[in-house]
Every structure is written in structure tokens, then in C-alpha cells.
Design a protein around this motif. Sequence first.
Motif, mmCIF file in Angstrom:
data_model
loop_
_atom_site.group_PDB
_atom_site.id
_atom_site.type_symbol
_atom_site.label_atom_id
_atom_site.label_comp_id
_atom_site.label_asym_id
_atom_site.label_seq_id
_atom_site.Cartn_x
_atom_site.Cartn_y
_atom_site.Cartn_z
ATOM 1 N N MET A 69 -6.148 19.197 -15.591
ATOM 2 C CA MET A 69 -5.616 18.154 -14.716
ATOM 3 C C MET A 69 -5.704 18.556 -13.252
ATOM 4 N N GLN A 70 -5.387 19.822 -12.965
ATOM 5 C CA GLN A 70 -5.442 20.290 -11.577
ATOM 6 C C GLN A 70 -6.866 20.225 -11.037
ATOM 7 N N LEU A 71 -7.824 20.682 -11.830
ATOM 8 C CA LEU A 71 -9.224 20.628 -11.407
ATOM 9 C C LEU A 71 -9.669 19.187 -11.205
ATOM 10 N N TYR A 72 -9.319 18.324 -12.166
ATOM 11 C CA TYR A 72 -9.754 16.929 -12.086
ATOM 12 C C TYR A 72 -9.254 16.257 -10.811
ATOM 13 N N PHE A 73 -7.955 16.350 -10.553
ATOM 14 C CA PHE A 73 -7.388 15.663 -9.392
ATOM 15 C C PHE A 73 -7.868 16.282 -8.079
ATOM 16 N N PHE A 74 -8.073 17.601 -8.060
ATOM 17 C CA PHE A 74 -8.543 18.247 -6.836
ATOM 18 C C PHE A 74 -9.959 17.799 -6.490
ATOM 19 N N ILE A 75 -10.867 17.813 -7.466
ATOM 20 C CA ILE A 75 -12.249 17.376 -7.225
ATOM 21 C C ILE A 75 -12.285 15.881 -6.918
ATOM 22 N N ASP A 76 -11.395 15.117 -7.540
ATOM 23 C CA ASP A 76 -11.290 13.682 -7.266
ATOM 24 C C ASP A 76 -10.979 13.437 -5.792
ATOM 25 N N VAL A 77 -9.964 14.131 -5.278
ATOM 26 C CA VAL A 77 -9.561 13.968 -3.878
ATOM 27 C C VAL A 77 -10.664 14.446 -2.931
ATOM 28 N N LEU A 78 -11.279 15.592 -3.246
ATOM 29 C CA LEU A 78 -12.360 16.110 -2.393
ATOM 30 C C LEU A 78 -13.526 15.133 -2.323
ATOM 31 N N GLY A 79 -13.947 14.633 -3.481
ATOM 32 C CA GLY A 79 -15.063 13.686 -3.519
ATOM 33 C C GLY A 79 -14.756 12.408 -2.766
ATOM 34 N N THR A 80 -13.547 11.893 -2.957
ATOM 35 C CA THR A 80 -13.145 10.669 -2.265
ATOM 36 C C THR A 80 -13.175 10.869 -0.757
ATOM 37 N N GLU A 81 -12.701 12.028 -0.298
ATOM 38 C CA GLU A 81 -12.681 12.295 1.151
ATOM 39 C C GLU A 81 -14.090 12.427 1.721
ATOM 40 N N ILE A 82 -14.997 13.020 0.968
ATOM 41 C CA ILE A 82 -16.389 13.129 1.423
ATOM 42 C C ILE A 82 -16.977 11.738 1.649
ATOM 43 N N PHE A 83 -16.766 10.836 0.689
ATOM 44 C CA PHE A 83 -17.285 9.464 0.817
ATOM 45 C C PHE A 83 -16.565 8.703 1.930
ATOM 46 N N LEU A 84 -15.256 8.936 2.054
ATOM 47 C CA LEU A 84 -14.477 8.234 3.077
ATOM 48 C C LEU A 84 -14.923 8.618 4.483
ATOM 49 N N LEU A 85 -15.231 9.883 4.705
ATOM 50 C CA LEU A 85 -15.690 10.317 6.021
ATOM 51 C C LEU A 85 -17.009 9.645 6.403
ATOM 52 N N ALA A 86 -17.877 9.420 5.403
ATOM 53 C CA ALA A 86 -19.124 8.693 5.663
ATOM 54 C C ALA A 86 -18.839 7.236 6.028
ATOM 55 N N VAL A 87 -17.889 6.622 5.330
ATOM 56 C CA VAL A 87 -17.493 5.239 5.630
ATOM 57 C C VAL A 87 -16.906 5.150 7.037
ATOM 58 N N MET A 88 -16.098 6.127 7.414
ATOM 59 C CA MET A 88 -15.504 6.144 8.752
ATOM 60 C C MET A 88 -16.568 6.311 9.837
ATOM 61 N N ALA A 89 -17.618 7.057 9.525
ATOM 62 C CA ALA A 89 -18.732 7.202 10.475
ATOM 63 C C ALA A 89 -19.447 5.874 10.664
ATOM 64 N N TYR A 90 -19.660 5.153 9.569
ATOM 65 C CA TYR A 90 -20.297 3.825 9.659
ATOM 66 C C TYR A 90 -19.420 2.864 10.451
ATOM 67 N N ASP A 91 -18.122 2.947 10.240
ATOM 68 C CA ASP A 91 -17.180 2.099 10.983
ATOM 69 C C ASP A 91 -17.289 2.347 12.490
ATOM 70 N N ARG A 92 -17.378 3.604 12.889
ATOM 71 C CA ARG A 92 -17.519 3.936 14.320
ATOM 72 C C ARG A 92 -18.871 3.456 14.856
ATOM 73 N N TYR A 93 -19.907 3.534 14.018
ATOM 74 C CA TYR A 93 -21.233 3.038 14.421
ATOM 75 C C TYR A 93 -21.182 1.545 14.737
ATOM 76 N N VAL A 94 -20.561 0.776 13.853
ATOM 77 C CA VAL A 94 -20.466 -0.672 14.070
ATOM 78 C C VAL A 94 -19.619 -0.970 15.303
ATOM 79 N N ALA A 95 -18.508 -0.241 15.475
ATOM 80 C CA ALA A 95 -17.600 -0.483 16.598
ATOM 81 C C ALA A 95 -18.268 -0.221 17.949
ATOM 82 N N ILE A 96 -19.118 0.810 18.020
ATOM 83 C CA ILE A 96 -19.719 1.195 19.296
ATOM 84 C C ILE A 96 -21.071 0.528 19.527
#
Length: 316
Positions: free
Chosen positions: A99-126
Motif C-alpha cells: 500500500m505504501q509503495l502504491y500510494f507513493f508512486i501514485d502521488v509521484l506520477g500524478t505530480e509529474i503529469f500535473l507539472l506538465a499541465v501547469m507548464a501548458y497552462d502558463r504557455y497559454v496564459a503568456i
Amino acid sequence: MEGANVTTVAKFILMGLSDLPEVRFLLFLLFSLIYLATLAGNITILIAIGTDVRLHNPMYFFLSNLSLLDILCPTITVPKMLDMFLSGNKEISFASCVMQLYFFIDVLGTEIFLLAVMAYDRYVAICHPLQYMAIMNKRLCTQMAAGTWISGFLNSLLHTSFTFTLSFCGSNEVNQYFCDIPPLVALSCSSTYTSEMVLLIVAGVLGSSAFVITLVSYIYICFAILRMSSTKGRHKAFSTCASHLTVVGLFYGTTIFTYVRPSSRYSPNQDRVISILYGIITPMLNPVIYSLRNKEVKRALKRVISQEKFTARSED
């Protein structure tokens, strides 16, 4: 499971950071303060965004998702670490390790994808400021955020499944302060080729894709900033992106170093330090980075703090 996949280990021993009693107490105090600061900082960011209507836009919607992830990430590992420092009990059951491994990798993976989405958001804004709200509408933002969480879930399910179909029939001492893929793979007494290839390929493809999206977004952003005639406009545009770039540099660098490499290059001592950086230090720094670099967030935080002071005085 039968044959080579029979698991004979019922529990694991987390080696942690130190066995010396005097050092363990100091580490307990240090990581307790870091964890409390992480919770306080990210919860304050969530409250500030939730209570200030001026921050109800795509950029801060994604920032609130990042703050939630930064609360979850250390919460998965730090409480067990603190218990180890106090009690000296390093045991973790097989199911708890899964369970610890699953949730940790889940959060890490989600954050990796989220940072890419946030970069796209800044691209559109600017790069497309006039069409920003039309492009980054509520429906698209919700879909993109949901996509990052679902991708993290599926990515973690894949890695956790492949890791725990390995046989663990020898040593059960995990050279880490939590259950993570590299030290668990190192313990396996069966062939780890398939598990390692899945980790290298999937982590490499997904990590590289997120990195490319982020890189291309910021290349366009840099060109757009350089074309601005106003010095004030250039400074404001760069300021809004500087905090995101800092987070991306800290997070991508450390996670790629840990997961996108062959097991022959696994180094327990090095991995402990690196995992502390991306799993504990970065979640603590994110609220500081965003609040210090962002005037709107600072104003919202000041309003939250002043309201709390006013409430406390009223109760007195």
C-alpha cells in the motif's frame, strides 16, 4: 501465486536513516518540524485559494492540486519514519509495504503529469492571453486535472503489480526509510528483468513526455517574453513562471535520477538522500516558492492570516 512468484516474506525491515539513539531523536525533531511546516504551508495555500475569489482561475486550480499532492506525499512515508525514530520498530507488514509503495508512486506520477499541465497552462496564459479563459475553460481544466490523477493511478498500479509479482525469499531488509521500487527489486531472489524493463520504459516514456511538454511550453514562453516591448511586462511574465520552473527542476531532476536507470547503478545511501529531496523537502518548499514569487498568493495569505488573528481576538 505459484512457482517462481511464491512470496515467502511476510514482512519487511525498513533500514531507515540511523540506528544511533541520540541521532534518531534529533532526526525525529527535524523531520517532525519539516512535516508540520509542509502541512501548515500547503493547507494555508489551499485555504487562501479556496477563500479568495480572485484566485479562482486555472493557474490556482492546478496549484491547489499540487498543494494537495504535497500534503499526501510526505504523509505516506513520514509518519512511519517518525515512529521508527521513536520506537525503533522498523517492521512493516507485506500488505502495508504494498500500500505504501502504491500510494507513493501514485502521488509521484500524478505530480509529474500535473507539472506538465501547469507548464501548458502558463504557455497559454503568456502566448495566447486574449484566448486564455476561452481555451483553459472550467471543463478542460477539470478534465486535465482528472487525467493527471487517473494517469498516476494507472501508472502506480502497473509498477506495484510488477514489483510484487517478484519472489522475496531471502533478506527482507529494505535499504530505505520506506517501501520503494529500487530497494525492493534489489531484494528479489527471482529474475527482475521484466520488472526493470517495465520501470525503465514506462518511467522513461512518461517522464520524457512530461518533460518534453514542459520544455516546449517554456521555449515558446521565452520567445513570447523576449518579444514583449514592455520591461514591466517581461518581468511580470517571467515572475509567474519562475516559481514553476524551480519546482520542475527540483522534482524532475531527483525523480528521473531515482527511477530511470538500471538496477546496477542502485546506491542505497545516495537514494536515501535523493528520496528525501523529492519526497519530503520539495513538498515543504513548494508553498514557500509559490508564495514568495507570487504577489497574488502573498496577498491572499496575508488576508487568511489577518482573518485568523481577528477571529482569535474575537474569541478572547
